[in-house]
Motif scaffolding. Sequence first.
Motif, PDB file in Angstrom:
ATOM      1  N   GLN A 176       0.820  -1.207   0.000  1.00  0.00           N
ATOM      2  CA  GLN A 176       0.000   0.000   0.000  1.00  0.00           C
ATOM      3  C   GLN A 176       0.859   1.265   0.000  1.00  0.00           C
ATOM      4  N   TRP A 177       2.016   1.211   0.654  1.00  0.00           N
ATOM      5  CA  TRP A 177       2.943   2.341   0.605  1.00  0.00           C
ATOM      6  C   TRP A 177       3.429   2.581  -0.820  1.00  0.00           C
ATOM      7  N   ARG A 212       1.916   1.651  -3.613  1.00  0.00           N
ATOM      8  CA  ARG A 212       0.779   2.152  -4.382  1.00  0.00           C
ATOM      9  C   ARG A 212       0.526   3.629  -4.093  1.00  0.00           C
ATOM     10  N   SER A 213       0.652   4.008  -2.832  1.00  0.00           N
ATOM     11  CA  SER A 213       0.436   5.404  -2.449  1.00  0.00           C
ATOM     12  C   SER A 213       1.431   6.318  -3.141  1.00  0.00           C
ATOM     13  N   LEU A 214       2.695   5.899  -3.148  1.00  0.00           N
ATOM     14  CA  LEU A 214       3.733   6.707  -3.784  1.00  0.00           C
ATOM     15  C   LEU A 214       3.493   6.839  -5.280  1.00  0.00           C
ATOM     16  N   VAL A 215       3.142   5.735  -5.927  1.00  0.00           N
ATOM     17  CA  VAL A 215       2.846   5.775  -7.361  1.00  0.00           C
ATOM     18  C   VAL A 215       1.657   6.698  -7.628  1.00  0.00           C
ATOM     19  N   TRP A 262     -10.067  12.535 -12.674  1.00  0.00           N
ATOM     20  CA  TRP A 262      -8.921  11.632 -12.804  1.00  0.00           C
ATOM     21  C   TRP A 262      -8.377  11.242 -11.430  1.00  0.00           C
ATOM     22  N   CYS A 263      -8.253  12.211 -10.537  1.00  0.00           N
ATOM     23  CA  CYS A 263      -7.746  11.920  -9.186  1.00  0.00           C
ATOM     24  C   CYS A 263      -8.627  10.895  -8.483  1.00  0.00           C
ATOM     25  N   MET A 264      -9.940  11.054  -8.588  1.00  0.00           N
ATOM     26  CA  MET A 264     -10.856  10.140  -7.906  1.00  0.00           C
ATOM     27  C   MET A 264     -10.894   8.779  -8.582  1.00  0.00           C
ATOM     28  N   TRP A 265     -10.911   8.768  -9.908  1.00  0.00           N
ATOM     29  CA  TRP A 265     -10.970   7.498 -10.644  1.00  0.00           C
ATOM     30  C   TRP A 265      -9.701   6.679 -10.421  1.00  0.00           C
ATOM     31  N   SER A 266      -8.545   7.330 -10.521  1.00  0.00           N
ATOM     32  CA  SER A 266      -7.280   6.598 -10.365  1.00  0.00           C
ATOM     33  C   SER A 266      -7.082   6.158  -8.913  1.00  0.00           C
ATOM     34  N   ALA A 267      -7.643   6.901  -7.960  1.00  0.00           N
ATOM     35  CA  ALA A 267      -7.540   6.486  -6.555  1.00  0.00           C
ATOM     36  C   ALA A 267      -8.247   5.153  -6.327  1.00  0.00           C
ATOM     37  N   ARG A 268      -9.336   4.962  -7.049  1.00  0.00           N
ATOM     38  CA  ARG A 268     -10.125   3.745  -6.833  1.00  0.00           C
ATOM     39  C   ARG A 268      -9.357   2.504  -7.252  1.00  0.00           C
ATOM     40  N   TRP A 269      -8.733   2.547  -8.435  1.00  0.00           N
ATOM     41  CA  TRP A 269      -8.082   1.330  -8.911  1.00  0.00           C
ATOM     42  C   TRP A 269      -6.627   1.215  -8.466  1.00  0.00           C
ATOM     43  N   ARG A 298      -4.832   5.631   2.566  1.00  0.00           N
ATOM     44  CA  ARG A 298      -5.573   4.458   3.023  1.00  0.00           C
ATOM     45  C   ARG A 298      -6.611   4.023   1.995  1.00  0.00           C
ATOM     46  N   PRO A 299      -6.865   2.750   1.866  1.00  0.00           N
ATOM     47  CA  PRO A 299      -8.020   2.285   1.081  1.00  0.00           C
ATOM     48  C   PRO A 299      -9.294   2.460   1.898  1.00  0.00           C
ATOM     49  N   GLY A 300     -10.421   2.510   1.202  1.00  0.00           N
ATOM     50  CA  GLY A 300     -11.699   2.652   1.894  1.00  0.00           C
ATOM     51  C   GLY A 300     -12.645   3.543   1.116  1.00  0.00           C
TER      52      GLY A 300
END
Length: 241
Positions: A3-4, A6-9, A46-53, A195-197
């Motif tokens: 997750q770290w 993924r967060s950085l990417v 884009w920010c919201m869509w890419s956050a989901r996947w 965080r995911p959620g």
Amino acid sequence: MLQWIRSLVYIVQVTVAMPVIGLAFAPWAMFSKRGAYTACKTYAAWCMWSARWLIGLRCEVRGEVPTDEVLIAAKHQSFLDIIMIFHALPRAKFIMKREILWTPVIGQYTKRMQMIAVDRGKRGKAIAKMLADVEAGKIEPGQIVIYSQGTRVPPGKRIPYKVGSAALYEQLQQTCVPAATNAGYFWPRRGLYRRPGVAVVEFLDPIPPGLSRAEFMQRLEEVVERRSDALLQEAGWHAQD
């Protein structure tokens, strides 16, 4: 650890996406306010869509989204709640600190969309100027968004609500729509971890015009804080997080 990474990417790609989208829409945005809004809504989407996947973070807007001229007094925990509110509203007019006008890309677009920049320490004068511009037709109608505490507030921390919301409420004589959020739990003010959620911005029951300043401030703070705390608990937040 995954997750770290993924967060950085995620952070890197949304940072790169901002100037890319800004430059792509620049020829249209230079001559059209609609173009500027479209560019910024594209970036928010884009920010919201890419956050989901990419990081497993879903963004959800609850309540009735205001579409007419209202004052929106919102809880501010994260850059994410700005993105979500802006994307949800037809014509958001954020009250923001003047320094943002000089930020690359963001500054040029906020000027084109006629966001309301205020000098810290001179807010009363800036609000009066903003109201005069609205009356003179220099600023097109929209939903004026103010962060009642004046800054991002981490989950669980309490700071006083400032009188700017009440001053606007009194002078505009418009309905005020409070907005609560838990976005800061997933996208903190500082740090790289995301965080995911399910991040939520919720538009609450409108406060009609006509209340006294004290009544308005008490009601606003009560409903926003209570609902924001409930959203945090729904997300799994605990005081030690």
